[in-house]
Each structure stands twice: as structure tokens, then as C-alpha cells.
Design a protein around this motif. Structure first.
Motif, PDB file in Angstrom:
ATOM      1  N   LEU A  68       0.833  -1.193   0.000  1.00  0.00           N
ATOM      2  CA  LEU A  68       0.000   0.000   0.000  1.00  0.00           C
ATOM      3  C   LEU A  68       0.871   1.248   0.000  1.00  0.00           C
ATOM      4  O   LEU A  68       1.783   1.378   0.818  1.00  0.00           O
ATOM      5  N   THR A  69       0.589   2.150  -0.934  1.00  0.00           N
ATOM      6  CA  THR A  69       1.240   3.462  -0.947  1.00  0.00           C
ATOM      7  C   THR A  69       0.282   4.445  -0.286  1.00  0.00           C
ATOM      8  O   THR A  69      -0.696   4.890  -0.894  1.00  0.00           O
ATOM      9  N   ALA A  96       6.652   6.345   6.216  1.00  0.00           N
ATOM     10  CA  ALA A  96       5.779   5.172   6.094  1.00  0.00           C
ATOM     11  C   ALA A  96       4.993   5.203   4.790  1.00  0.00           C
ATOM     12  O   ALA A  96       3.844   4.785   4.737  1.00  0.00           O
ATOM     13  N   LYS A  97       5.636   5.690   3.735  1.00  0.00           N
ATOM     14  CA  LYS A  97       4.932   5.837   2.469  1.00  0.00           C
ATOM     15  C   LYS A  97       4.480   4.490   1.908  1.00  0.00           C
ATOM     16  O   LYS A  97       3.332   4.330   1.500  1.00  0.00           O
ATOM     17  N   ASN A  98       5.394   3.515   1.880  1.00  0.00           N
ATOM     18  CA  ASN A  98       5.089   2.203   1.310  1.00  0.00           C
ATOM     19  C   ASN A  98       5.056   1.145   2.408  1.00  0.00           C
ATOM     20  O   ASN A  98       6.027   0.957   3.135  1.00  0.00           O
ATOM     21  N   VAL A  99       3.918   0.481   2.525  1.00  0.00           N
ATOM     22  CA  VAL A  99       3.718  -0.537   3.558  1.00  0.00           C
ATOM     23  C   VAL A  99       3.432  -1.874   2.887  1.00  0.00           C
ATOM     24  O   VAL A  99       2.549  -1.971   2.029  1.00  0.00           O
ATOM     25  N   LEU A 100       4.196  -2.892   3.267  1.00  0.00           N
ATOM     26  CA  LEU A 100       3.972  -4.238   2.739  1.00  0.00           C
ATOM     27  C   LEU A 100       3.278  -5.079   3.801  1.00  0.00           C
ATOM     28  O   LEU A 100       3.820  -5.302   4.888  1.00  0.00           O
ATOM     29  N   ALA A 131      10.809 -15.138   1.501  1.00  0.00           N
ATOM     30  CA  ALA A 131      10.085 -14.692   0.311  1.00  0.00           C
ATOM     31  C   ALA A 131       9.734 -13.209   0.411  1.00  0.00           C
ATOM     32  O   ALA A 131       9.836 -12.468  -0.572  1.00  0.00           O
ATOM     33  N   VAL A 132       9.333 -12.773   1.603  1.00  0.00           N
ATOM     34  CA  VAL A 132       8.984 -11.363   1.817  1.00  0.00           C
ATOM     35  C   VAL A 132      10.217 -10.480   1.636  1.00  0.00           C
ATOM     36  O   VAL A 132      10.133  -9.399   1.028  1.00  0.00           O
ATOM     37  N   ILE A 148       7.591  -0.058   5.911  1.00  0.00           N
ATOM     38  CA  ILE A 148       7.012  -0.883   6.986  1.00  0.00           C
ATOM     39  C   ILE A 148       6.588  -2.233   6.415  1.00  0.00           C
ATOM     40  O   ILE A 148       5.988  -2.311   5.345  1.00  0.00           O
ATOM     41  N   THR A 149       6.928  -3.292   7.156  1.00  0.00           N
ATOM     42  CA  THR A 149       6.474  -4.641   6.815  1.00  0.00           C
ATOM     43  C   THR A 149       5.622  -5.146   7.971  1.00  0.00           C
ATOM     44  O   THR A 149       6.012  -5.007   9.138  1.00  0.00           O
TER      45      THR A 149
END
Length: 382
Positions: A68-69, A96-100, A131-132, A148-149
Motif C-alpha cells: 500500500l502506498t 511510512a509511504k510504502n507498507v507491505l 520470500a517477503v 514498513i512490513t
């Protein structure tokens, strides 16, 4: 870990192996059809990937991830002007722009993965973590650094499996509980359920039903959903914009796409007053359980006709009549769901930040930006 284990990352449901659904039969939210819906109508700020875990050449695990962006959506609804929201916007934009997410942010509960009995949960999580890491490297090569993961929505019992060496750098966090209705086997009809309520809550039921006497509820076809799509989207956004925090907004064609692909596994109920659509709710059939999905309504009729409470009663009545074992109400509106008989199941997740300094305080930061909701649990039964 057994060296015979490996993984493969897929970018679309169409590229999944032929035997994927042999394992996904346990959970519709990991089936090819549902993942196809995500490919065709996921939120604009979401990128979905699917991971197959293998033992030698045999598939032994299925996983969904969503990137999520957050800067691509207006996350904080109608409270955008408050200082705390502006601070959250600044933090998200810069840190926290890109969250996986390992899991499905559009659902509540453990819909992240399925492992077969040919791989232990600990081995499955170990290879999944690798894998992540690989997936994050792929995103970075495309100019999307993952800040963030998170592995989301596990019960306390399920969370014990994460106590592995590779997850020590992840902080555990709690979210609002999953509200689940499990008393369905006790009753044969909705009337039996009403009889089981205490006088106070039986009176609530009668009052709500009286208020909605002029409202017509009916299941809508694909054609009707498509025809009413602008109004449906308006009603959906009316509810969503009042949420304190949003990480995505559904695509406008999402409900029609779900109905088209899932057919009778996706139930869309419209609520009409004088033939005008004033609200809707949705349910997805998942084996012997029902998952409530998104809903919408206009504020005036929600108040006058007690639409939301009536929707909860309608879903309970349907679940009893069709003999489903469990009705998952998900999180939010905890007290009113409790008042109709749903019970809270505590949910936790695991979170890690790419910046080591921030990661030391990520648990405290999460609690600041997503504070615990105070509510009173009700018991509506005699």
C-alpha cells in the motif's frame, strides 16, 4: 530448515499454478477467483502479490501480500484538519509511504496464508519471511522502498508461531478485536434468536424492526449492482469518509466485479425506500462461515430507520436460516455488534520498520497513531 523448501512469487492470479485451488479450498480469500477480483478491481494504491511455498515441486503453502502506498489516498477522513492528522500525514509521507502487508487489509482475521500438513507452521513462516525479503528487494528495484512490513490479524494462539529467530526484530501490536457471532447452532429461526434475547435487547430488536417497516430489502443481481454503481459508491464513501483512518478506498467497480466472478458466493443486499437505494450490505460465503464485507448508507435514513442495526439483525437471521456455523462481523462498531451477540476475539500483528532507530519505537508509534478503542462489551441474552 529443510533445504527442499522454496518459494515463487506471482504478480497476478492468472499466473498461478493450476493446482493452487487444491489447497485454497479451505479459504475462498486465497482462491484464484477471489485473487482475480483483486487483480481486476483492487484499490488504486494497492499492489497484490501471491506467494507459493514448495517442498520440492509440490505446493505446500499459499500466501497473499499487499503493498500500500499511503500517500496516494486521503487517509484521515473528515478529521483532516486536526493537528494529529497533519502529523500523521507528515510521518506517513516521510517514514511510512510504502507498507507491505502479509495478509489482506480488506478483511479481518487470518487470511494471510494456508499451509498444508506437509510443512510445519514454523518452517512455513521461515520460508515466507525469506520470500517477503525477496519481494521487498523487487519493489526496491522498481523505485518503491518498503518502509514498513507487517504480518496482520492473528489470534493470540496463532501468534505464538511467530516466536522464531527471524521475527525478533518485529514488534507485536494489537488491533481492534474481530467481532464473531458463533451461537448460530442454538437456533433454527430468527424468532428463536429473538426469544433468547433479554427483555431490554428484545425491545431494541422490536424497535429497530418497527423503524424499518417501510424499507424494502432485497438481494441485487449483477445487472442491478452495475446499474446502481454510482449510488452504491456514494453510499460506500459516505460511511468510509467518517472512519478515523483509511489505508485504501475500493475501486468503483469492485462490487460488480465481485458478483461477476464469485456469483452466489457474494451476496449484495440493497435497502430501498420508495424504490430509492438508501443503503446496502455485503456478505461473502467462505465454506461454512460467512464474512461480512463492506456496506454503505446515507446518514439521514441510517438514523431514522436504524439501518445499520437492522443490517446486523438481517445478517444474523440469514446465517441462522442457512445454517452457517459462524458469522464474522470484523472490527469497528464493536459495542453495537456486541449488543446483538457477537463476541470479541483479540487480534495481533507483527510490524517492522526499515529504519533501525524508528523500529526501536515502532510499537509506541503504532499505539499513538492507532490508539486503543474504549468500549463496553454487552451480553444481550437471558
Amino acid at each position: 530448515m529443510d533445504l527442499s523448501f522454496s518459494f515463487k512469487i506471482y504478480s497476478s492470479a492468472g499466473s498461478l499454478p493450476q493446482n493452487w485451488d487444491a489447497l485454497a479450498i479451505e479459504n475462498i480469500f486465497l482462491s484464484k477467483k477471489y485473487l482475480q477480483v483483486l487483480d481486476e478491481s483492487s484499490p488504486k494504491n494497492m499492489i497484490c502479490n501471491y506467494i507459493g511455498l514448495y517442498k520440492n515441486e509440490e505446493i505446500v503453502g499459499l500466501v497473499i501480500t499487499q503493498m500500500l502506498t499511503l500517500t496516494e489516498v486521503s487517509s484521515f477522513g473528515v478529521n483532516k484538519s486536526c493537528i494529529k492528522s497533519k502529523l500523521r500525514d507528515f510521518v506517513f509521507k516521510n517514514f511510512a509511504k510504502n507498507v507491505l502487508l502479509v495478509g489482506n487489509n480488506m478483511l479481518t482475521g487470518q487470511n494471510a496464508f494456508i499451509f498444508s500438513d506437509k510443512i510445519s507452521v514454523t518452517d512455513g513462516l521461515s520460508i515466507l519471511k525469506k520470500a517477503v525479503t525477496h519481494l521487498k528487494m523487487e519493489f526496491k528495484s522498481r523505485g518503491k522502498k518498503i518502509h514498513i512490513t507487517s504480518f496482520k490479524d492473528f489470534t493470540i494462539e496463532e501468534s505464538k508461531n511467530f516466536k522464531l529467530e527471524g521475527f525478533k526484530k518485529y514488534s507485536i501490536f494489537s488491533t481492534q478485536p474481530n467481532m464473531v457471532f458463533t451461537n448460530l447452532d442454538f437456533w433454527k429461526t430468527e424468532e428463536d434468536y429473538v426469544t433468547a434475547l433479554s427483555k431490554k435487547y428484545r425491545d431494541h430488536y422490536k424497535r429497530a424492526r418497527k423503524k424499518s417497516e417501510m424499507v424494502v430489502k432485497r438481494q441485487m443481481t449483477l445487472e442491478e449492482i452495475t446499474e446502481n454503481n454510482p449510488k452504491i459508491n456514494e453510499l460506500y464513501l459516505n460511511v468510509t469518509k467518517n472512519a478515523p483512518f483509511n489505508t485504501f478506498y475500493l475501486a468503483e467497480n469492485h462490487f460488480a466485479n465481485l458478483k461477476d466472478v464469485l456469483g452466489d458466493k457474494f451476496l449484495f443486499y440493497g435497502y430501498f425506500l420508495d424504490e430509492k437505494l438508501i443503503g446496502f450490505n455485503t456478505i461473502i460465503v467462505n465454506g461454512t462461515s460467512l464474512d461480512t464485507y463492506f456496506l454503505g448508507y446515507d446518514n439521514q435514513h441510517q438514523k431514522d430507520k436504524m439501518l445499520y442495526l437492522n443490517m446486523l439483525y438481517d445478517m444474523i437471521g440469514y446465517s441462522i436460516a442457512k445454517k452457517y456455523s459462524k458469522l464474522i462481523f470484523s472490527r469497528t462498531a464493536l459495542e453495537i455488534k456486541s449488543s446483538v451477540g457477537a463476541k470479541p476475539i483479540e487480534m495481533v500483528g507483527f510490524i517492522n520498520h526499515s529504519n533501525q532507530f524508528i523500529n526501536r519505537y515502532i510499537g509506541k508509534l503504532f499505539r499513538y497513531f492507532d490508539p486503543k478503542v474504549t468500549w463496553i462489551e454487552r451480553n444481550p441474552f437471558k
